[in-house]
Design a protein around this motif. Structure first.
Motif, PDB file in Angstrom:
ATOM      1  N   GLN A  83     206.479  22.676 -58.150  1.00  0.00           N
ATOM      2  CA  GLN A  83     207.529  21.652 -58.214  1.00  0.00           C
ATOM      3  C   GLN A  83     206.910  20.253 -58.261  1.00  0.00           C
ATOM      4  N   ARG A  84     205.899  20.013 -57.451  1.00  0.00           N
ATOM      5  CA  ARG A  84     205.235  18.697 -57.459  1.00  0.00           C
ATOM      6  C   ARG A  84     204.585  18.428 -58.814  1.00  0.00           C
ATOM      7  N   PHE A  85     203.989  19.480 -59.396  1.00  0.00           N
ATOM      8  CA  PHE A  85     203.337  19.327 -60.705  1.00  0.00           C
ATOM      9  C   PHE A  85     204.349  18.909 -61.769  1.00  0.00           C
ATOM     10  N   ALA A 111     207.299  17.582 -61.311  1.00  0.00           N
ATOM     11  CA  ALA A 111     207.834  16.268 -60.971  1.00  0.00           C
ATOM     12  C   ALA A 111     206.889  15.159 -61.444  1.00  0.00           C
ATOM     13  N   SER A 112     205.569  15.396 -61.334  1.00  0.00           N
ATOM     14  CA  SER A 112     204.621  14.384 -61.778  1.00  0.00           C
ATOM     15  C   SER A 112     204.615  14.248 -63.298  1.00  0.00           C
ATOM     16  N   GLY A 159     209.222  21.388 -47.837  1.00  0.00           N
ATOM     17  CA  GLY A 159     208.888  20.410 -48.871  1.00  0.00           C
ATOM     18  C   GLY A 159     208.697  21.102 -50.203  1.00  0.00           C
ATOM     19  N   PRO A 160     208.621  20.338 -51.264  1.00  0.00           N
ATOM     20  CA  PRO A 160     208.444  20.960 -52.579  1.00  0.00           C
ATOM     21  C   PRO A 160     207.104  21.689 -52.665  1.00  0.00           C
ATOM     22  N   GLY A 161     207.098  22.800 -53.371  1.00  0.00           N
ATOM     23  CA  GLY A 161     205.876  23.576 -53.565  1.00  0.00           C
ATOM     24  C   GLY A 161     204.975  22.914 -54.601  1.00  0.00           C
ATOM     25  N   GLY A 162     203.802  23.476 -54.790  1.00  0.00           N
ATOM     26  CA  GLY A 162     202.818  22.925 -55.718  1.00  0.00           C
ATOM     27  C   GLY A 162     203.328  22.828 -57.142  1.00  0.00           C
TER      28      GLY A 162
END
Length: 140
Positions: free
Chosen positions: A132-134, A136-137, A127-130
């Motif tokens: 990447q999620r940041f 993306a948000s 899954g996406p790492g931290g």
């Protein structure tokens, strides 16, 4: 003469406590195939040519092996050698499988049904790492 170094694994494997290696006879030959295993040195799909338990060689032609059977704890399994020159080494099972597929494609032999079995499932993508999620948000 140049010889390719074996990719593989040790040819002799001792079944350790807590390890399970399930074996079954193949094509009425005097060898067994590893059907399931939690022992990294004895992967699924590898062929076993001899089993030694308590100093005695077990009969691989016995009907005992006709269904999935657990290898005895403490037994020594002799895996199929990768090549006669590679004393002490066995190929990874996918290399045997690849050779059989290439021989089938080239017309040198007819591949056995188990040749086409999937030896291991492909790993699931991570899954996406931290970070990447940041990002993306932020972008939405």
């Amino acid at each position: 003469q140049v010889t390719q170094r074996p990719y593989g694994i040790p040819q002799e494997v001792i079944v350790k406590s807590g390890r399970q290696i399930w074996l079954r006879s193949v094509d009425q030959e005097e060898r067994l195939r590893i059907m399931r295993s939690n022992e990294p040195a004895a992967p699924r799909g590898q062929y076993v040519e001899e089993i030694w338990e308590g100093g005695e060689e077990l009969d691989l032609g016995d009907s005992y092996w006709s269904k999935d059977t657990l290898a005895p704890e403490g037994a020594t399994l002799l895996l199929q050698a990768g090549d006669t020159e590679w004393d002490g080494y066995a190929d990874e099972p996918w290399l045997h499988q690849m050779r059989e597929i290439l021989d089938h494609i080239s017309g040198r032999s007819q591949a056995r049904p188990e040749t086409w079995e999937v030896l291991e499932e492909a790993p699931r993508p991570e899954g996406p790492g931290g970070l990447q999620r940041f990002f993306a948000s932020l972008v939405g």
